[in-house]
Design an enzyme around this catalytic site. Sequence first.
Site, mmCIF file in Angstrom:
data_model
loop_
_atom_site.group_PDB
_atom_site.id
_atom_site.type_symbol
_atom_site.label_atom_id
_atom_site.label_comp_id
_atom_site.label_asym_id
_atom_site.label_seq_id
_atom_site.Cartn_x
_atom_site.Cartn_y
_atom_site.Cartn_z
ATOM 1 N N LYS A 82 22.982 0.218 -1.083
ATOM 2 C CA LYS A 82 21.987 1.022 -0.359
ATOM 3 C C LYS A 82 21.975 0.744 1.145
ATOM 4 C CE LYS A 82 19.001 1.394 -4.393
ATOM 5 N NZ LYS A 82 17.985 0.669 -5.150
ATOM 6 N N ASP A 101 23.647 -8.671 10.982
ATOM 7 C CA ASP A 101 23.048 -7.916 9.872
ATOM 8 C C ASP A 101 23.052 -6.429 10.234
ATOM 9 O OD1 ASP A 101 22.439 -10.037 8.253
ATOM 10 O OD2 ASP A 101 20.298 -9.573 8.103
ATOM 11 N N VAL A 102 23.074 -5.574 9.228
ATOM 12 C CA VAL A 102 23.127 -4.143 9.493
ATOM 13 C C VAL A 102 21.734 -3.503 9.549
ATOM 14 C CG1 VAL A 102 23.294 -3.272 7.095
ATOM 15 C CG2 VAL A 102 24.470 -2.074 8.952
ATOM 16 N N ASP A 103 20.743 -4.173 8.968
ATOM 17 C CA ASP A 103 19.399 -3.573 8.903
ATOM 18 C C ASP A 103 18.650 -3.791 10.215
ATOM 19 O OD1 ASP A 103 19.408 -6.310 8.390
ATOM 20 O OD2 ASP A 103 17.595 -6.254 7.170
ATOM 21 N N TYR A 149 10.440 -18.873 13.570
ATOM 22 C CA TYR A 149 10.266 -20.338 13.592
ATOM 23 C C TYR A 149 10.476 -20.960 14.968
ATOM 24 C CZ TYR A 149 10.531 -19.526 8.614
ATOM 25 O OH TYR A 149 10.303 -19.048 7.354
ATOM 26 N N GLU A 208 22.091 -18.540 5.163
ATOM 27 C CA GLU A 208 21.351 -18.995 6.342
ATOM 28 C C GLU A 208 21.106 -20.510 6.282
ATOM 29 O OE1 GLU A 208 18.127 -16.611 8.535
ATOM 30 O OE2 GLU A 208 16.982 -18.003 7.300
ATOM 31 N N ASP A 212 12.129 -9.188 15.134
ATOM 32 C CA ASP A 212 11.726 -8.579 13.886
ATOM 33 C C ASP A 212 10.591 -7.602 14.193
ATOM 34 O OD1 ASP A 212 10.623 -7.977 11.412
ATOM 35 O OD2 ASP A 212 11.027 -9.976 10.597
HETATM 36 N N1 UDP Z 1 23.750 -6.621 2.529
HETATM 37 C C1 UDP Z 1 24.316 -5.437 2.057
HETATM 38 N N2 UDP Z 1 23.950 -4.976 0.825
HETATM 39 C C2 UDP Z 1 23.031 -5.625 0.041
HETATM 40 C C3 UDP Z 1 22.459 -6.819 0.527
HETATM 41 C C4 UDP Z 1 22.822 -7.279 1.775
HETATM 42 O O1 UDP Z 1 25.133 -4.826 2.745
HETATM 43 O O2 UDP Z 1 22.736 -5.139 -1.049
HETATM 44 C C5 UDP Z 1 24.166 -7.137 3.847
HETATM 45 C C6 UDP Z 1 23.565 -6.326 4.989
HETATM 46 O O3 UDP Z 1 24.451 -6.347 6.094
HETATM 47 C C7 UDP Z 1 22.306 -7.092 5.308
HETATM 48 C C8 UDP Z 1 22.773 -8.522 5.107
HETATM 49 O O4 UDP Z 1 23.698 -8.469 4.010
HETATM 50 O O5 UDP Z 1 21.850 -6.840 6.619
HETATM 51 C C9 UDP Z 1 21.676 -9.534 4.806
HETATM 52 O O6 UDP Z 1 20.794 -9.075 3.847
HETATM 53 P P1 UDP Z 1 19.272 -8.703 4.229
HETATM 54 O O7 UDP Z 1 19.269 -7.996 5.544
HETATM 55 O O8 UDP Z 1 18.654 -7.991 3.068
HETATM 56 O O9 UDP Z 1 18.645 -10.152 4.380
HETATM 57 P P2 UDP Z 1 17.355 -10.514 5.271
HETATM 58 O O10 UDP Z 1 17.672 -10.162 6.693
HETATM 59 O O11 UDP Z 1 16.220 -9.684 4.738
HETATM 60 O O12 UDP Z 1 17.200 -11.980 5.052
HETATM 61 MN MN MN Z 2 18.635 -8.452 7.545
#
Ligand code: UDP
Ligand code: MN
Length: 352
Positions: free
Chosen positions: A125, A211-213, A236, A303, A326
């Site tokens: 997704k 990260d992509v999100d 933090y 992490e 964030d």
């Molecule tokens: N990711 C992905 N598909 C997934 C889970 C994670 O492509 O089903 C990749 C995506 O680049 C994402 C990164 O792994 O930004 C880290 O996961 P997430 O952003 O969910 O972690 P958080 O930032 O919430 O700790």
């Molecule tokens: Mn993320």
Amino acid sequence: MLYPAMRGHRLALGLGFCLLLGTALCSLWMYFENWLRVSYVPYYLPCPEIFNMKLQYKGEKPFQPVTQSLYPQPKLLEQRPAELLTLTPWLAPIVSEGTFNPELLQHIYQPLNLTIGLTVFAVGKYTRFVQHFLESAEQFFMQGHRVHYYVFTNDPAAIPRVPLGPGRLLSIVLIQRHSRWEEISTRRMETISRHIAERAHREVDYIFCLDVDMVFRNPWGPETLGDLVAAIHPGYYAVPRQQFPYERRHASTAFVADDEGDFYYGGAVFGGRVARVYEFTRGCHMAILADKANGIMAAWQEESHLNRRFISYKPSRVLSPEYLWDDRKPQPPSLKLIRFSTLDKDSSWLRS
Ligand code: UDP
Ligand code: MN
């Protein structure tokens, strides 16, 4: 009662037979091993002190403390409330607005004709984030420099074709989809190190792994280029190190003691010279493998391993939370601008 000569004869026969049987069994085993193509899962003992130990080779000058040393925690907000610390205790610059001159840096870095790689994972997704991510990167990330995006995905058809500026290139790298989201994010260390070894080391000078999100909101330029680069986690930066969410179980290779740690870094941003990032991701991958063989998943997956490794292998450049913010948090007065930020997302839906 046997004569000694006869006894010797029997002994020789017995030995010969054993030798023959041994050789036959050996060849049989070799044949089957080839034929079965069994791959063995290695078994590791917990050995965090070895996995993350900084070795000082003969003739090498120690640039950083090799053994664990106790020292006070550096505090980003220690100086004056609205001003950030600009140097770590090991003299790495902490990059934030006002600490550098962007025009001067552009003049210095432009003639070097560097290529900067950017890895990003979009599995399942998470492909929905790619468009916004790339469009904002085109606007703000390393403007005027050569950029090579590497998008790792299980679904190339879902990656939108975003128009790229001159000198900017995008490669889609096909990867497998793992079912659990923890696995997807933890596998990044392995995938990146493999990708650098197979390809990226010939194509880029520096590489950032993000990260992509997330989206870029303000310029991210050559002020971020360093041998090994980490970013301070937005959650933090004003917290005592005892409260950092490090992995605290001794059995994990990511274990960190209460009196250790500098800053808590985010797993969503790291980078540096391609050779250093290779070394870094390979080290994290090895530590993750060792944990896995012992049935351990670190508290915050990769992490936790990244943070453990940055204690022994200190970053040469630290990015302030301007570079890893964030959206769910209000912008504090100590941050003059936000350059790169996590979108407010529906985590439970994304991970389902
Ligand atoms: N990711 C992905 N598909 C997934 C889970 C994670 O492509 O089903 C990749 C995506 O680049 C994402 C990164 O792994 O930004 C880290 O996961 P997430 O952003 O969910 O972690 P958080 O930032 O919430 O700790
Ligand atoms: Mn993320």
